[in-house]
Design a protein around this motif. Structure first.
Motif, PDB file in Angstrom:
ATOM      1  N   LYS A  75       6.698  10.720  -4.903  1.00 18.06           N
ATOM      2  CA  LYS A  75       6.421   9.432  -5.267  1.00 18.06           C
ATOM      3  C   LYS A  75       6.869   8.984  -6.521  1.00 18.06           C
ATOM      4  O   LYS A  75       6.520   7.853  -7.126  1.00 18.06           O
ATOM      5  CB  LYS A  75       4.925   9.078  -4.884  1.00 18.06           C
ATOM      6  N   HIS A 102      -1.114  12.794  -9.870  1.00 15.81           N
ATOM      7  CA  HIS A 102      -1.642  12.069  -8.826  1.00 15.81           C
ATOM      8  C   HIS A 102      -3.171  12.330  -8.859  1.00 15.81           C
ATOM      9  O   HIS A 102      -3.996  11.557  -8.564  1.00 15.81           O
ATOM     10  CB  HIS A 102      -1.012  11.884  -7.599  1.00 15.81           C
ATOM     11  N   ARG A 106      -6.113   9.577  -9.306  1.00 16.59           N
ATOM     12  CA  ARG A 106      -6.688   9.099  -8.193  1.00 16.59           C
ATOM     13  C   ARG A 106      -8.397   9.348  -8.408  1.00 16.59           C
ATOM     14  O   ARG A 106      -9.121   8.578  -8.031  1.00 16.59           O
ATOM     15  CB  ARG A 106      -6.187   9.789  -7.028  1.00 16.59           C
ATOM     16  N   THR A 253      -3.235  -6.830   0.164  1.00 20.69           N
ATOM     17  CA  THR A 253      -2.989  -6.680   1.258  1.00 20.69           C
ATOM     18  C   THR A 253      -4.090  -7.233   2.462  1.00 20.69           C
ATOM     19  O   THR A 253      -3.705  -7.297   3.749  1.00 20.69           O
ATOM     20  CB  THR A 253      -3.297  -5.166   1.269  1.00 20.69           C
ATOM     21  N   THR A 300       5.272   2.007   0.824  1.00 15.67           N
ATOM     22  CA  THR A 300       6.482   2.124  -0.351  1.00 15.67           C
ATOM     23  C   THR A 300       7.146   3.244  -0.671  1.00 15.67           C
ATOM     24  O   THR A 300       6.840   4.303   0.263  1.00 15.67           O
ATOM     25  CB  THR A 300       5.437   1.810  -1.837  1.00 15.67           C
ATOM     26  N   ARG A 302       9.678   6.530  -0.955  1.00 16.17           N
ATOM     27  CA  ARG A 302       9.381   7.888  -1.436  1.00 16.17           C
ATOM     28  C   ARG A 302      10.788   8.554  -1.694  1.00 16.17           C
ATOM     29  O   ARG A 302      11.912   7.963  -1.384  1.00 16.17           O
ATOM     30  CB  ARG A 302       8.799   8.921  -0.331  1.00 16.17           C
ATOM     31  N   HIS A 358      -1.894  10.059  -0.245  1.00 22.59           N
ATOM     32  CA  HIS A 358      -1.746   8.708  -0.753  1.00 22.59           C
ATOM     33  C   HIS A 358      -2.231   7.625   0.167  1.00 22.59           C
ATOM     34  O   HIS A 358      -2.292   6.429   0.066  1.00 22.59           O
ATOM     35  CB  HIS A 358      -0.426   8.082  -1.150  1.00 22.59           C
ATOM     36  N   CYS A 360      -4.834   4.990   1.674  1.00 17.62           N
ATOM     37  CA  CYS A 360      -5.269   3.953   1.000  1.00 17.62           C
ATOM     38  C   CYS A 360      -6.732   4.322   0.577  1.00 17.62           C
ATOM     39  O   CYS A 360      -7.682   4.505   1.216  1.00 17.62           O
ATOM     40  CB  CYS A 360      -5.380   2.969   2.030  1.00 17.62           C
TER      41      CYS A 360
HETATM   42  C1  HEM Z   1      -2.479   3.136  -0.860  1.00 14.63           C
HETATM   43  C2  HEM Z   1      -2.447  -0.175   2.751  1.00 14.63           C
HETATM   44  C3  HEM Z   1      -6.196  -2.456   0.953  1.00 14.63           C
HETATM   45  C4  HEM Z   1      -5.807   0.313  -2.833  1.00 14.63           C
HETATM   46  C5  HEM Z   1      -2.019   2.255   0.369  1.00 14.63           C
HETATM   47  C6  HEM Z   1      -1.269   2.643   1.230  1.00 14.63           C
HETATM   48  C7  HEM Z   1      -1.072   1.634   2.433  1.00 14.63           C
HETATM   49  C8  HEM Z   1      -2.047   0.935   2.069  1.00 14.63           C
HETATM   50  C9  HEM Z   1      -0.088   1.796   3.620  1.00 14.63           C
HETATM   51  C10 HEM Z   1      -0.159   4.060   1.366  1.00 14.63           C
HETATM   52  C11 HEM Z   1       0.987   3.616   0.531  1.00 14.63           C
HETATM   53  C12 HEM Z   1       2.033   4.911   0.466  1.00 14.63           C
HETATM   54  O1  HEM Z   1       1.673   5.978   0.966  1.00 14.63           O
HETATM   55  O2  HEM Z   1       3.090   4.647  -0.028  1.00 14.63           O
HETATM   56  C13 HEM Z   1      -3.388  -1.192   2.886  1.00 14.63           C
HETATM   57  C14 HEM Z   1      -3.814  -2.199   3.832  1.00 14.63           C
HETATM   58  C15 HEM Z   1      -4.790  -2.744   3.017  1.00 14.63           C
HETATM   59  C16 HEM Z   1      -5.191  -2.090   1.820  1.00 14.63           C
HETATM   60  C17 HEM Z   1      -3.312  -2.477   4.924  1.00 14.63           C
HETATM   61  C18 HEM Z   1      -5.926  -3.853   3.626  1.00 14.63           C
HETATM   62  C19 HEM Z   1      -5.720  -4.303   4.820  1.00 14.63           C
HETATM   63  C20 HEM Z   1      -6.661  -2.030  -0.032  1.00 14.63           C
HETATM   64  C21 HEM Z   1      -7.590  -2.424  -0.914  1.00 14.63           C
HETATM   65  C22 HEM Z   1      -7.464  -1.678  -1.962  1.00 14.63           C
HETATM   66  C23 HEM Z   1      -6.091  -0.746  -1.867  1.00 14.63           C
HETATM   67  C24 HEM Z   1      -8.601  -3.581  -0.761  1.00 14.63           C
HETATM   68  C25 HEM Z   1      -8.518  -1.543  -3.408  1.00 14.63           C
HETATM   69  C26 HEM Z   1      -9.179  -2.473  -3.928  1.00 14.63           C
HETATM   70  C27 HEM Z   1      -4.672   1.225  -2.723  1.00 14.63           C
HETATM   71  C28 HEM Z   1      -4.528   2.065  -3.755  1.00 14.63           C
HETATM   72  C29 HEM Z   1      -3.522   2.819  -3.150  1.00 14.63           C
HETATM   73  C30 HEM Z   1      -3.146   2.283  -1.645  1.00 14.63           C
HETATM   74  C31 HEM Z   1      -4.898   2.433  -5.033  1.00 14.63           C
HETATM   75  C32 HEM Z   1      -2.619   3.965  -3.615  1.00 14.63           C
HETATM   76  C33 HEM Z   1      -3.529   5.342  -3.125  1.00 14.63           C
HETATM   77  C34 HEM Z   1      -2.453   6.679  -3.695  1.00 14.63           C
HETATM   78  O3  HEM Z   1      -1.271   6.383  -4.121  1.00 14.63           O
HETATM   79  O4  HEM Z   1      -2.922   7.680  -3.865  1.00 14.63           O
HETATM   80  N1  HEM Z   1      -2.896   1.238   0.786  1.00 14.63           N
HETATM   81  N2  HEM Z   1      -4.282  -1.184   1.801  1.00 14.63           N
HETATM   82  N3  HEM Z   1      -5.853  -0.866  -1.061  1.00 14.63           N
HETATM   83  N4  HEM Z   1      -4.260   1.280  -1.438  1.00 14.63           N
HETATM   84 FE1  HEM Z   1      -4.161   0.237   0.183  1.00 14.63          FE
END
Ligand code: HEM
Length: 412
Positions: A75, A102, A106, A253, A300, A302, A358, A360
């Motif tokens: 990443k 990470h 995290r 999101t 996102t 890779r 990663h 969410c």
């Molecule tokens: C990571 C979707 C809501 C915080 C991700 C990823 C997806 C995703 C697909 C993975 C990205 C990857 O692997 O490249 C969504 C969807 C949401 C949502 C569909 C709502 C319907 C939220 C909310 C928060 C959040 C409300 C925080 C308040 C994060 C964070 C990551 C993440 C911090 C990174 C995790 C990491 O890299 O270890 N999300 N998200 N997300 N999301 Fe969400």
């Protein structure tokens, strides 16, 4: 490797030039015919960007699923020198890190999103949603994004982070939103990034001042600032980068889940009626709305750190790989009748929140926000309907996010 070597090593992948032009033309408003074409004809598509960078798009559920947690995919954007996703000065955060870095970043953030902390936020979400709904007129047209989804989710992430009221404004939302779909004009982009940095520095300074004055604040940004000043080595750039990431993904999101989800329900009146008659369907409804029109259509990027073999060829090392979540979630090899909205769908093993290290962080929070938002909205608006033709709705011009600019609905 140089870009030319990467292309050479890629073998016979289909290129973007081979895709029927009408599918490309419509892919922002309706990406699903394009995705279906990819799964049938080019489960891995090679795109050479105008910048000269090459990207490999992966479309099938099985491949996206496997690659989301494949340690050969990094990443870290800096592995491809010319590649800069997001604002250049705000790139240091957990989405752009591999273990062990990470894991450390995290862990610091995760504490705010454990089930107990998320459950404690439900009364606040309920109250905010009720207040917003009370302000809507009984009759007439309203934009659900601007009047409901956006303020609901933004206020919540500001509360979690501990953003003071003075810095939680429509102007702030504008500054943040500008970076998601950056201006094509470099000078304008530089101004937007500067505004954003200044905003985040002001936010961090506010937290520091409070910490120095001995005001204990049990919010996430306060905790991150303390970690920065303490022994856990959260550098200044990581601090600002993480604040930016959370402010942005924390609402952007979920707005899309509420917007895309409401649109799907309004376009399927039979399913909407079913939900009204059987409120116990709410949890499976939310999973189905996440699958059917996923708020994040493309995980996102890779970067491959080794050659990755897939059916039909090899993605070489050093390549940018995009995992098409929106396509994976409509794959007939995984879901029965994938283009049908079925609020009781079981099983529903979608990838809308990603998978692997990663996955969410905000998934539980987003699910809870959506449950409260849909429940209260449907109860408050028994005769809600679309105020415009679906063809006239405008979608934000983003490849990563799938979301409406506005969702005008008729109340009463
Ligand atoms: C990571 C979707 C809501 C915080 C991700 C990823 C997806 C995703 C697909 C993975 C990205 C990857 O692997 O490249 C969504 C969807 C949401 C949502 C569909 C709502 C319907 C939220 C909310 C928060 C959040 C409300 C925080 C308040 C994060 C964070 C990551 C993440 C911090 C990174 C995790 C990491 O890299 O270890 N999300 N998200 N997300 N999301 Fe969400």
């Amino acid at each position: 490797p140089g870009d030319a070597d990467v292309q050479f090593a890629a073998g016979p992948w289909t290129s973007l030039d081979d895709v029927p032009p009408e599918l490309l033309r419509d892919r922002n408003s309706d990406p699903y015919p394009f995705f279906a074409w990819l799964r049938r004809n080019a489960p891995v598509l090679h795109e050479r960007k105008r910048s000269g960078l090459s990207v490999w798009h992966v479309a099938s559920h099985a491949d996206v699923r496997a690659l989301l947690s494949d340690a050969r995919l990094s990443k870290r954007p800096e592995l491809v020198p010319a590649y800069v996703p997001g604002p250049a000065g705000l790139n240091r955060h957990l989405v752009h890190a591999d273990p062990p870095e990470h894991t450390r970043l995290r862990r610091l953030v995760n504490a705010a999103f454990i089930p107990r902390r998320v459950a404690a936020l439900e009364p606040l979400i309920t109250r905010t949603a009720q207040d917003l709904l009370a302000r809507l007129p009984e009759f007439g047209v309203v934009d659900l994004i601007e009047e409901f989804a956006m303020p609901l989710t933004f206020n919540l992430i500001c509360t979690i982070l501990g953003v003071p009221d003075a810095l939680n404004t429509a102007r702030t939302r504008q500054i943040l939103a500008a970076t998601v779909i950056p201006s094509a004009d470099a000078a304008r982009r530089a101004v937007q990034e500067r505004e954003l940095r200044e905003y985040l520095l002001a936010l961090v300074a506010h937290k520091r001042a409070h910490a120095a004055a001995g005001v204990a604040e049990a919010d996430l940004l306060g905790a991150l600032v303390a970690a920065h000043d303490g022994s856990d080595h959260l550098g200044e750039e990581e601090l600002i980068g993480t604040a930016y990431l959370l402010l942005l993904v924390g609402h952007d999101t979920t707005v899309n889940l509420i917007g895309n989800g409401m649109l799907a329900l309004l376009r399927h009146p039979g399913e909407l009626l079913r939900l009204r008659e059987e409120p116990d369907l709410m949890p499976s409804t939310i999973e189905e709305l996440l699958r059917y029109d996923s708020p994040v259509r493309d995980a996102t990027f890779r970067v491959s750190t080794a050659p990755v073999e897939l059916t039909g060829g090899v993605i070489p090392a050093g390549a940018i790989v995009s995992l098409l979540i929106g396509s994976a979630n409509r794959d007939a090899a995984w879901f029965a009748e994938p283009d049908r909205l079925d609020l009781a769908r079981q099983p529903n093993d979608h990838l809308a929140f990603g998978r692997g290290p990663h996955f969410c962080i905000g998934a539980a929070l987003a699910r809870m926000e959506a449950r409260v938002a849909f429940g209260l909205l449907l109860a408050r608006c028994p005769r809600i309907s679309l105020a415009f033709r679906v063809e006239d709705l405008t979608w934000r011009p983003s490849r990563v996010m799938r979301g409406l600019e506005r969702l005008p609905v008729m109340l009463g």
